[in-house]
Enzyme design. Structure first.
Site, PDB file in Angstrom:
ATOM      1  N   ASP A  62       0.876  -1.162   0.000  1.00 16.09           N
ATOM      2  CA  ASP A  62       0.000   0.000   0.000  1.00 16.09           C
ATOM      3  C   ASP A  62       0.923   1.224   0.000  1.00 16.09           C
ATOM      4  O   ASP A  62       2.100   1.114   0.350  1.00 16.09           O
ATOM      5  CB  ASP A  62      -0.874  -0.047   1.252  1.00 16.09           C
ATOM      6  CG  ASP A  62      -1.746   1.184   1.398  1.00 16.09           C
ATOM      7  OD1 ASP A  62      -2.408   1.560   0.412  1.00 16.09           O
ATOM      8  OD2 ASP A  62      -1.776   1.759   2.501  1.00 16.09           O
ATOM      9  N   ASP A  73      -1.930  -0.660   5.827  1.00 16.87           N
ATOM     10  CA  ASP A  73      -2.237  -0.082   7.135  1.00 16.87           C
ATOM     11  C   ASP A  73      -3.733  -0.035   7.469  1.00 16.87           C
ATOM     12  O   ASP A  73      -4.098   0.529   8.496  1.00 16.87           O
ATOM     13  CB  ASP A  73      -1.650   1.328   7.245  1.00 16.87           C
ATOM     14  CG  ASP A  73      -2.365   2.338   6.363  1.00 16.87           C
ATOM     15  OD1 ASP A  73      -2.621   2.020   5.181  1.00 16.87           O
ATOM     16  OD2 ASP A  73      -2.679   3.443   6.846  1.00 16.87           O
ATOM     17  N   ASP A  99      -0.010   5.140   0.967  1.00 16.06           N
ATOM     18  CA  ASP A  99      -0.214   6.078   2.075  1.00 16.06           C
ATOM     19  C   ASP A  99      -0.379   5.331   3.403  1.00 16.06           C
ATOM     20  O   ASP A  99      -1.190   4.420   3.521  1.00 16.06           O
ATOM     21  CB  ASP A  99      -1.446   6.947   1.817  1.00 16.06           C
ATOM     22  CG  ASP A  99      -1.333   7.729   0.519  1.00 16.06           C
ATOM     23  OD1 ASP A  99      -0.232   8.213   0.218  1.00 16.06           O
ATOM     24  OD2 ASP A  99      -2.342   7.835  -0.199  1.00 16.06           O
TER      25      ASP A  99
END
Length: 192
Positions: free
Chosen positions: A8, A133, A10
């Site tokens: 991922d 996240d 960000d």
């Protein structure tokens, strides 16, 4: 076929600042560039899979997104790493930019970005991982048939707490991308 680490963007590689819409707002999470370098040296392909609904909502211009990805690529190369492919979902069902108004199959947690990556790169899914996240990232890992590694950077800590430590699709939970890379390289990530 090559083992691949899907990442991922960000909250995993760079700080999640909301809609990252300017180069001067790009801040790397400590240790992230080194982690990518270590994975690259260990002969893992690196595929970045990222939802970027800000494009669909008119918050991020396409050329700015391209410039951001070029800057991330450059910084990763300077640190001794490599990105083998970028796979981006710019869609949203509620897009203000009509050409991106779409209920697509590539918006995580759906597995479309992973399907695109597997079509473009020689991915050995049996030796691959996904690091993100958010709970939706772990759902995407599950949908793509990959062990998910939840980092506590970005939204990770909040997601972990919100779900009382039980994040579906997360094989392990780690502090950050550096720890995730270490656990992969030490063969410490369980497979379902």
């Amino acid at each position: 076929m090559k083992p691949t680490v899907f990442l991922d963007r960000d909250g995993t590689i760079n700080e999640d600042v909301g809609y990252l819409n300017a180069l001067d707002r790009l801040v790397f999470i400590p240790g992230a560039l080194d982690a990518i370098r270590l994975l690259t040296r260990a002969e893992y392909q690196i595929a970045i899979v990222t939802n970027q609904a800000g494009v669909a909502l008119g918050m991020i211009e396409e050329q700015v997104l391209d410039a951001l990805h070029a800057r991330i690529d450059e910084r990763i190369r300077q640190a001794g790493g490599r990105v083998d492919g970028w796979f981006v979902c710019p869609h949203s069902r509620t897009a203000t930019v009509e050409k991106f108004r779409l209920d697509c199959d590539c918006r995580k947690p759906k597995p479309g970005l992973f399907d695109q990556a597997c079509a473009a790169l020689p991915v050995d899914k049996a030796r691959s991982f996904y690091i993100g996240d958010k709970a939706s990232d772990m759902g995407a890992a599950q949908a793509a048939g990959l062990p998910g590694i939840l980092v506590r950077t970005g939204y990770g800590e909040g997601e972990y707490r919100r779900l009382n430590g039980n994040v579906p699709g997360a094989a392990i939970v780690v502090a950050n991308l550096a720890e995730a890379a270490s656990r992969i390289l030490l063969n410490e990530v369980p497979r379902a």
